[in-house]
Design a protein around this motif. Structure first.
Motif, PDB file in Angstrom:
ATOM      1  N   SER A 252      -6.157 -21.405  -4.760  1.00 16.08           N
ATOM      2  CA  SER A 252      -6.620 -21.850  -6.080  1.00 16.08           C
ATOM      3  C   SER A 252      -5.612 -22.781  -6.740  1.00 16.08           C
ATOM      4  N   LEU A 253      -4.339 -22.619  -6.399  1.00 14.19           N
ATOM      5  CA  LEU A 253      -3.287 -23.472  -6.958  1.00 14.19           C
ATOM      6  C   LEU A 253      -3.068 -24.728  -6.119  1.00 14.19           C
ATOM      7  N   GLY A 254      -3.886 -24.892  -5.078  1.00 15.29           N
ATOM      8  CA  GLY A 254      -3.777 -26.077  -4.231  1.00 15.29           C
ATOM      9  C   GLY A 254      -2.632 -26.010  -3.241  1.00 15.29           C
ATOM     10  N   LEU A 255      -2.194 -24.790  -2.932  1.00 15.02           N
ATOM     11  CA  LEU A 255      -1.072 -24.636  -2.001  1.00 15.02           C
ATOM     12  C   LEU A 255      -1.579 -24.308  -0.600  1.00 15.02           C
ATOM     13  N   THR A 256      -0.844 -24.756   0.393  1.00 14.11           N
ATOM     14  CA  THR A 256      -1.177 -24.461   1.782  1.00 14.11           C
ATOM     15  C   THR A 256      -0.063 -23.609   2.383  1.00 14.11           C
ATOM     16  N   SER A 257      -0.272 -23.152   3.601  1.00 12.62           N
ATOM     17  CA  SER A 257       0.735 -22.328   4.268  1.00 12.62           C
ATOM     18  C   SER A 257       2.047 -23.075   4.457  1.00 12.62           C
ATOM     19  N   SER A 258       1.983 -24.396   4.493  1.00 16.17           N
ATOM     20  CA  SER A 258       3.193 -25.206   4.706  1.00 16.17           C
ATOM     21  C   SER A 258       3.905 -25.554   3.405  1.00 16.17           C
ATOM     22  N   THR A 259       3.222 -25.408   2.271  1.00 19.90           N
ATOM     23  CA  THR A 259       3.826 -25.794   0.981  1.00 19.90           C
ATOM     24  C   THR A 259       4.147 -24.617   0.083  1.00 19.90           C
ATOM     25  N   ILE A 260       3.596 -23.452   0.367  1.00 18.17           N
ATOM     26  CA  ILE A 260       3.758 -22.313  -0.533  1.00 18.17           C
ATOM     27  C   ILE A 260       5.208 -21.849  -0.632  1.00 18.17           C
TER      28      ILE A 260
ATOM     29  N   PHE B 125       5.521  -8.956  -2.895  1.00 19.10           N
ATOM     30  CA  PHE B 125       4.956  -8.597  -4.200  1.00 19.10           C
ATOM     31  C   PHE B 125       5.519  -9.497  -5.306  1.00 19.10           C
ATOM     32  N   LEU B 126       6.795  -9.830  -5.210  1.00 14.19           N
ATOM     33  CA  LEU B 126       7.393 -10.733  -6.195  1.00 14.19           C
ATOM     34  C   LEU B 126       6.786 -12.127  -6.086  1.00 14.19           C
ATOM     35  N   CYS B 127       6.546 -12.569  -4.859  1.00  9.94           N
ATOM     36  CA  CYS B 127       5.895 -13.861  -4.656  1.00  9.94           C
ATOM     37  C   CYS B 127       4.491 -13.862  -5.250  1.00  9.94           C
ATOM     38  N   LEU B 128       3.768 -12.760  -5.064  1.00 11.11           N
ATOM     39  CA  LEU B 128       2.438 -12.635  -5.667  1.00 11.11           C
ATOM     40  C   LEU B 128       2.540 -12.737  -7.184  1.00 11.11           C
ATOM     41  N   GLY B 129       3.532 -12.058  -7.764  1.00  5.46           N
ATOM     42  CA  GLY B 129       3.709 -12.102  -9.210  1.00  5.46           C
ATOM     43  C   GLY B 129       3.965 -13.506  -9.714  1.00  5.46           C
ATOM     44  N   LEU B 130       4.756 -14.274  -8.969  1.00 10.27           N
ATOM     45  CA  LEU B 130       5.024 -15.662  -9.352  1.00 10.27           C
ATOM     46  C   LEU B 130       3.740 -16.488  -9.325  1.00 10.27           C
ATOM     47  N   LEU B 131       2.976 -16.337  -8.262  1.00 13.39           N
ATOM     48  CA  LEU B 131       1.725 -17.101  -8.146  1.00 13.39           C
ATOM     49  C   LEU B 131       0.741 -16.726  -9.252  1.00 13.39           C
ATOM     50  N   LEU B 132       0.639 -15.442  -9.541  1.00 14.28           N
ATOM     51  CA  LEU B 132      -0.269 -14.999 -10.605  1.00 14.28           C
ATOM     52  C   LEU B 132       0.186 -15.518 -11.971  1.00 14.28           C
ATOM     53  N   THR B 133       1.505 -15.495 -12.211  1.00  9.23           N
ATOM     54  CA  THR B 133       2.043 -15.974 -13.482  1.00  9.23           C
ATOM     55  C   THR B 133       1.777 -17.464 -13.658  1.00  9.23           C
ATOM     56  N   VAL B 134       2.023 -18.242 -12.613  1.00  5.11           N
ATOM     57  CA  VAL B 134       1.772 -19.686 -12.665  1.00  5.11           C
ATOM     58  C   VAL B 134       0.284 -19.953 -12.873  1.00  5.11           C
ATOM     59  N   TYR B 135      -0.567 -19.190 -12.175  1.00  2.00           N
ATOM     60  CA  TYR B 135      -2.018 -19.354 -12.315  1.00  2.00           C
ATOM     61  C   TYR B 135      -2.451 -19.116 -13.764  1.00  2.00           C
ATOM     62  N   ALA B 136      -1.925 -18.060 -14.361  1.00  2.00           N
ATOM     63  CA  ALA B 136      -2.279 -17.729 -15.748  1.00  2.00           C
ATOM     64  C   ALA B 136      -1.794 -18.804 -16.705  1.00  2.00           C
ATOM     65  N   GLN B 137      -0.575 -19.292 -16.502  1.00  2.00           N
ATOM     66  CA  GLN B 137      -0.017 -20.318 -17.385  1.00  2.00           C
ATOM     67  C   GLN B 137      -0.786 -21.628 -17.278  1.00  2.00           C
ATOM     68  N   LYS B 138      -1.132 -22.020 -16.060  1.00  2.00           N
ATOM     69  CA  LYS B 138      -1.850 -23.290 -15.864  1.00  2.00           C
ATOM     70  C   LYS B 138      -3.255 -23.249 -16.449  1.00  2.00           C
ATOM     71  N   ASN B 139      -3.849 -22.071 -16.475  1.00  2.00           N
ATOM     72  CA  ASN B 139      -5.227 -21.950 -16.965  1.00  2.00           C
ATOM     73  C   ASN B 139      -5.296 -21.409 -18.390  1.00  2.00           C
ATOM     74  N   GLY B 140      -4.147 -21.287 -19.036  1.00  3.08           N
ATOM     75  CA  GLY B 140      -4.128 -20.842 -20.428  1.00  3.08           C
ATOM     76  C   GLY B 140      -4.649 -19.428 -20.625  1.00  3.08           C
ATOM     77  N   ILE B 141      -4.391 -18.559 -19.677  1.00  2.87           N
ATOM     78  CA  ILE B 141      -4.898 -17.182 -19.738  1.00  2.87           C
ATOM     79  C   ILE B 141      -3.847 -16.273 -20.374  1.00  2.87           C
ATOM     80  N   ASP B 142      -4.249 -15.538 -21.360  1.00  2.00           N
ATOM     81  CA  ASP B 142      -3.337 -14.626 -22.065  1.00  2.00           C
ATOM     82  C   ASP B 142      -3.285 -13.291 -21.318  1.00  2.00           C
ATOM     83  N   ALA B 143      -2.431 -13.215 -20.317  1.00  2.00           N
ATOM     84  CA  ALA B 143      -2.277 -11.990 -19.512  1.00  2.00           C
ATOM     85  C   ALA B 143      -0.800 -11.836 -19.168  1.00  2.00           C
ATOM     86  N   HIS B 144      -0.223 -10.696 -19.534  1.00  2.00           N
ATOM     87  CA  HIS B 144       1.212 -10.504 -19.358  1.00  2.00           C
ATOM     88  C   HIS B 144       1.514  -9.080 -18.904  1.00  2.00           C
TER      89      HIS B 144
END
Length: 508
Positions: free
Chosen positions: A204-212, A288-307
C-alpha cells in the motif's frame, strides 16, 4: 465485515484448538504428571517454537507496533539484552532445575533458605502472573469489545468470561501436555498474520521486497541505539542491562515459561530449546518493530488519527481491508491465547504444589480433583482481575505498564535467586517476607523522588498558563533529572539482596 463473520472466525479458531488438544491428549492418562510436566516427553523444537507466541503475547502484537511513534526502535535495545539473559538461563538456571528434578521452580528456595522464603517466592510469582496474564488478556478482550461485541450489545464482563472459558476448555484435561502443542499451532498463526500484514501494508505504501529494507533503515523512526542522554529512559545501557535481567526474571524465574522447558526430555534438549528460541524471538521482535514503522507511516500519510495501542486495531479494521482484518484478528487471538493458556496452567501448578502442597498431602486421585478445582478458581480470578482493569487502565501502552509492574513484583525474586546462587550465606527465613515487601516499597519511593525534588525546587514563574504545577514539574523532571525505566527491576533486586545480607543468620 459483518459481526457474524467475525464470530464465525473466532469460533472456528477455538474449535480447531479444542479438536487439536483432544487428539494430543486422547491417549494420555489424565494425571498430574501429565498436566504439570507433560511426562517430560516434549520435543525441544516444539517447545522452542511454541514459546515464541507465549513470550510475545497479544501485548507485543498490539503495543510494540504502537510504540514506534514515540520511542522509535529503542525497544530493540531491550531485546538485545534478552540474549544475555537467555544465555544465563540456559547455562545457570536450567542445569539447577534439572539437577533438582523440580516441578515448581520455587521449590529451590525451600532447600536453600526455608519454608517462608519458598512461600514468598511462589506468592510473588502468583501475584506477578495473575496481573501479567490479566494485563495481556485485558488488551485482547478490549480490542474484541471495540471491534465486535459493543456492536452486538454484549458487555465487557461477558466478553472476558467467554474469553477465559474458551482457554479453560482446551487446557483442563492435560495442561502443559496440551499447551506445548497448541502453542506451536498458535505461534504459526501469529507469524503468518505478521508476515501477511507487512506484505500488504508495504504494498500500500508502494514498497517492494527490494526497497522495503532501505525504506525502513532510512526512516527517522527506525533509530535503534540511544547513547546521547544518560538521563533518558531510552539510554542504551539502561535498556540493554534491564533487558538482560527482565529475561532472567520473566522467563528464568517464571514458572510459566520454565514449565515448558521442564517438559523437555533432558537438560541438553532444554538448552537447545533456549538457544533457538533466543534467535527466533530476536528476529520476530525486530519484524514487529518494522511492522510498527510501516503502520505509523501509513497512518501519517493518510491523515489517520491512530496512536499507541489503537494504531494496529484501527488500521486493520477500518483501512487495510477485510483480508488484513481477518489475519489481524487471528494473529491477535493466537498471540494472546498462547500466552494466557500457559499462564493459567502455570498458576494452577504453582498454587497446587507451592501453596497447597498437594503432592505431600493427598494421594494421586485426590491430587487430580484438587488440581481441577484450582484450575477453575484461577480462571474465575483472572476474570475478576481483567474486569477490574477496565476501570484502572485508561492511557499509555499496556506493555509499558506490564514491565513497570514486573519491576516491582519480580525484583524480590531476582534478589532471592541471586543471593541463593552466588552466596553461601544463610538467612533468618521468617524475615524474608518482610524484605520482599519492603524492597518494592523502597523502589517505588526512589522512582518518584526525582519528580518530588523537581516539584519542590522548580521556578513556577516559567510554567505555561494552561498547565498545572504538577504537569510543569513532571515536564521539568523529564528534561533535567534521571528517568527511571525498566531498571527499577535491578534496583528492587539489589535492595532485596542487601536486605537478605542484613537478616543473615548467626549460624554462618
Amino acid at each position: 465485515m459483518k459481526p457474524i463473520t467475525i464470530i464465525t472466525i473466532i469460533l472456528a479458531y477455538f474449535l480447531l484448538l479444542i479438536v487439536f488438544s483432544f487428539f494430543v491428549s486422547r491417549k494420555e492418562e489424565k494425571t498430574n504428571d501429565s498436566f504439570f510436566k507433560g511426562n517430560k516427553q516434549s520435543p525441544w523444537y516444539l517447545v522452542a517454537f511454541g514459546m515464541i507466541g507465549a513470550s510475545l503475547s497479544g501485548v507485543t502484537f498490539i503495543s510494540v507496533p504502537g510504540w514506534i511513534e514515540s520511542s522509535q526502535f529503542s525497544y530493540m535495545q531491550v531485546v538485545l539484552g534478552y540474549i544475555v539473559g537467555y544465555f544465563v538461563i540456559a547455562t545457570v538456571l536450567l542445569p539447577l532445575y534439572y539437577k533438582l528434578n523440580l516441578t515448581s521452580i520455587y521449590t529451590y528456595l525451600e532447600s536453600r533458605f526455608g519454608g517462608y522464603s519458598y512461600k514468598t517466592g511462589a506468592s510473588l510469582f502468583l501475584l506477578s502472573r495473575v496481573v501479567g496474564a490479566s494485563f495481556r488478556l485485558y488488551l485482547v478482550a478490549n480490542v474484541l469489545q471495540i471491534i465486535l461485541f459493543d456492536e452486538l450489545g454484549i458487555q465487557f464482563w461477558q466478553t472476558v468470561t467467554i474469553t477465559v472459558l474458551l482457554i479453560w476448555l482446551y487446557t483442563f484435561k492435560s495442561g502443559i501436555k496440551t499447551i506445548v502443542w497448541t502453542d506451536t499451532l498458535q505461534t504459526l498463526f501469529m507469524l503468518i498474520a505478521l508476515g501477511v500484514t507487512i506484505y500488504f501494508v508495504s504494498d500500500s505504501l508502494g514498497l517492494t521486497s527490494s526497497t522495503i529494507v532501505n525504506f525502513i533503515s532510512e526512516s527517522s523512526l527506525s533509530k535503534t541505539f540511544f547513547f546521547e542522554d544518560v538521563l533518558s529512559k531510552d539510554y542504551f545501557w539502561k535498556q540493554f542491562i534491564s533487558g538482560a535481567f527482565i529475561a532472567i526474571v520473566m522467563t528464568g524465574l517464571d514458572q510459566d515459561m520454565m514449565q515448558k522447558n521442564l517438559t523437555c526430555r533432558s537438560l541438553k534438549d532444554a538448552q537447545k530449546n533456549m538457544f533457538w528460541f533466543t534467535i527466533v524471538l530476536t528476529i520476530v521482535n525486530l519484524v514487529f518493530l518494522c511492522l510498527g514503522l510501516l503502520l505509523t507511516v501509513y497512518a501519517q500519510k493518510n491523515g489517520i488519527d491512530a496512536h499507541k495501542d489503537d494504531l494496529f486495531p484501527i488500521l486493520a479494521k477500518n483501512y487495510l481491508g477485510a483480508g488484513i482484518f481477518v489475519f489481524f484478528l487471528l494473529g491477535l487471538i493466537a498471540a494472546a491465547y498462547s500466552s494466557a493458556d500457559s499462564a493459567l496452567t502455570a498458576l494452577t501448578t504453582s498454587f497446587s504444589i507451592d501453596i497447597l502442597n498437594i503432592e505431600k498431602k493427598y494421594n494421586a486421585e485426590k491430587q487430580v480433583k484438587v488440581r481441577k478445582t484450582i484450575h477453575v478458581l484461577i480462571s474465575l480470578l483472572l476474570i475478576l482481575v481483567i474486569i477490574s482493569f477496565k476501570y484502572l487502565i485508561n492511557d499509555a501502552s499496556v506493555i509499558s505498564k506490564l514491565f513497570t509492574f514486573a519491576g516491582y513484583t519480580y525484583g524480590p525474586l531476582l534478589g532471592l535467586y541471586a543471593f541463593g546462587l552466588f552466596t553461601k550465606i544463610k538467612v533468618r527465613d521468617k524475615l524474608v517476607p518482610i524484605i520482599a515487601i519492603l524492597s518494592p516499597i523502597l523502589t517505588y519511593l526512589i522512582s518518584i523522588a526525582t519528580a518530588i525534588y523537581s516539584f519542590l525546587n522548580m521556578d513556577f514563574s516559567n510554567c505555561e498558563i494552561n498547565k498545572t504545577k504538577w504537569e510543569c514539574a513532571v515536564e521539568y523532571a523529564t528534561n533535567h533529572y534521571y528517568q527511571f525505566g525498566f531498571e527499577l527491576l535491578l534496583i528492587n533486586g539489589l535492595l532485596t539482596f542487601l536486605g537478605l545480607i542484613l537478616i543473615r543468620s548467626k549460624q554462618n
